[in-house]
Write a protein that holds these residues in place. Structure first.
Motif, short mmCIF file in Angstrom:
data_model
loop_
_atom_site.label_atom_id
_atom_site.label_comp_id
_atom_site.label_asym_id
_atom_site.label_seq_id
_atom_site.Cartn_x
_atom_site.Cartn_y
_atom_site.Cartn_z
N LYS A 28 15.14 -82.42 56.98
CA LYS A 28 14.70 -82.18 58.36
C LYS A 28 15.76 -81.39 59.14
CE LYS A 28 14.37 -86.54 59.16
NZ LYS A 28 14.73 -86.98 57.78
N SER A 29 16.98 -81.91 59.13
CA SER A 29 18.03 -81.26 59.93
C SER A 29 18.35 -79.87 59.38
CB SER A 29 19.29 -82.13 59.96
OG SER A 29 18.98 -83.39 60.50
N THR A 30 18.32 -79.76 58.05
CA THR A 30 18.59 -78.47 57.41
C THR A 30 17.59 -77.41 57.89
OG1 THR A 30 19.41 -79.60 55.45
CG2 THR A 30 18.75 -77.30 55.16
N CYS A 38 11.41 -80.38 67.21
CA CYS A 38 12.14 -81.64 67.34
C CYS A 38 12.31 -82.34 65.99
CB CYS A 38 11.42 -82.54 68.33
SG CYS A 38 12.37 -83.98 68.82
N ASP A 39 13.56 -82.68 65.67
CA ASP A 39 13.91 -83.43 64.45
C ASP A 39 13.61 -84.90 64.74
OD1 ASP A 39 15.26 -84.71 62.34
OD2 ASP A 39 17.03 -83.42 62.46
N ARG A 40 12.46 -85.35 64.29
CA ARG A 40 11.92 -86.71 64.47
C ARG A 40 11.29 -86.92 65.85
NH1 ARG A 40 15.60 -90.27 60.72
NH2 ARG A 40 14.09 -90.19 59.05
N ALA A 95 25.25 -87.55 48.41
CA ALA A 95 25.99 -86.30 48.20
C ALA A 95 26.53 -85.76 49.53
CB ALA A 95 25.09 -85.26 47.52
N ARG A 96 25.80 -86.02 50.62
CA ARG A 96 26.22 -85.59 51.94
C ARG A 96 27.44 -86.40 52.39
NH1 ARG A 96 21.31 -86.00 56.18
NH2 ARG A 96 21.85 -88.18 56.06
N GLY A 97 27.71 -87.50 51.67
CA GLY A 97 28.91 -88.28 51.92
C GLY A 97 28.84 -89.17 53.14
MG LIG Z 1 18.88 -85.35 59.70
#
Ligand SMILES: [Mg+2]
Ligand SMILES: Nc1ncnc2c1ncn2[C@@H]1O[C@H](COP(=O)(O)OP(=O)(O)O)[C@@H](O)[C@H]1O
Length: 206
Positions: free
Chosen positions: A17-19, A93-95, A147-149
């Motif tokens: 989503k954010s990507t 909008c992200d979410r 992986a995003r840590g």
């Molecule tokens: Mg996100």
């Protein structure tokens, strides 16, 4: 002044989503519509404070969590989303509220009717024109989050919680087939963005 369109990105953790938030905004702008990108919880000072509270606290009562999210949403609609749409800007909008049905409804076990009531009162008829639902098997999202840590309170939940989230999102897609479009988030980013562009085309007239 033609009202702008309201596009939301939804789906479980780590699915892109954010990507893809800026990608969607850029596609809209390339088609000639001014656009803003924002997120929930967040998008306002109050909303970002709620976001920090939710991510930083343990053992929040599910009702408290839902009400905080809708408090942030009320402010976001009043301060950002409605004024932008009224001025002819598109809002990406992200979410948004589908996430409340998924996380606080299916995830935390709150009654759908409770969420519907908040949706009715807080949104007063506002609903996304288009929702891109990023969907993939739960292990794919979890692997990407690892992986995003990062690991926040939601991302530490058990796998069965994420299975319920996924099922609830797919249920929203079945309830609102005209609004919600599925994006296969297990594909490489280029294919995901092709799919997004295909879903946007009817709206952008491209
Ligand atoms: Mg996100
Ligand atoms: N289609 C994709 N294939 C592989 N990795 C991806 C893809 N989309 C996003 N990612 C990566 O997965 C991680 C999670 O993506 P993110 O956009 O933060 O997800 P979300 O906002 O949905 O939680 C990031 O590290 C991102 O670079």
């Amino acid at each position: 002044m033609t009202r702008g369109k309201f596009i939301t990105l939804e789906g479980g953790e780590g699915l892109g989503k954010s990507t893809n938030l800026a990608f969607v905004r850029d596609q809209v702008e390339k088609a000639g519509h001014p656009a803003i990108a924002t997120r929930e919880p967040g998008g306002t000072r109050l909303g970002e404070a709620v976001r920090a509270l939710l991510l930083g606290s343990d053992a929040i009562d599910p009702r408290a969590e839902l009400l905080l999210l809708f408090a942030a949403r009320a402010q976001h609609i009043h301060e950002v989303i409605e004024p932008a749409l009224a001025a002819g800007h598109w809002v990406v909008c992200d979410r948004f509220t589908d996430a409340s049905y998924a996380y606080q409804g299916a995830g935390r076990g709150l009654e759908r009717a409770f969420i519907e009531s908040l949706e009715r009162h807080v949104q007063a008829g506002l609903s996304p024109d288009l929702t891109l639902l990023f969907d993939a098997p739960v292990d794919i999202g979890l692997a990407r989050v690892r992986a995003r840590g990062e690991s926040d309170r939601f991302e530490r939940e058990r796998v069965d919680f994420f299975e319920r989230i996924r099922a609830a999102y797919l249920d929203q897609a079945r309830r609102f087939p005209g609004r919600v479009r599925l994006v296969d988030a297990s594909q490489p980013l280029a294919s995901v963005q092709d799919a997004i562009a295909r879903h946007l085309n009817p709206w952008l007239g491209t």
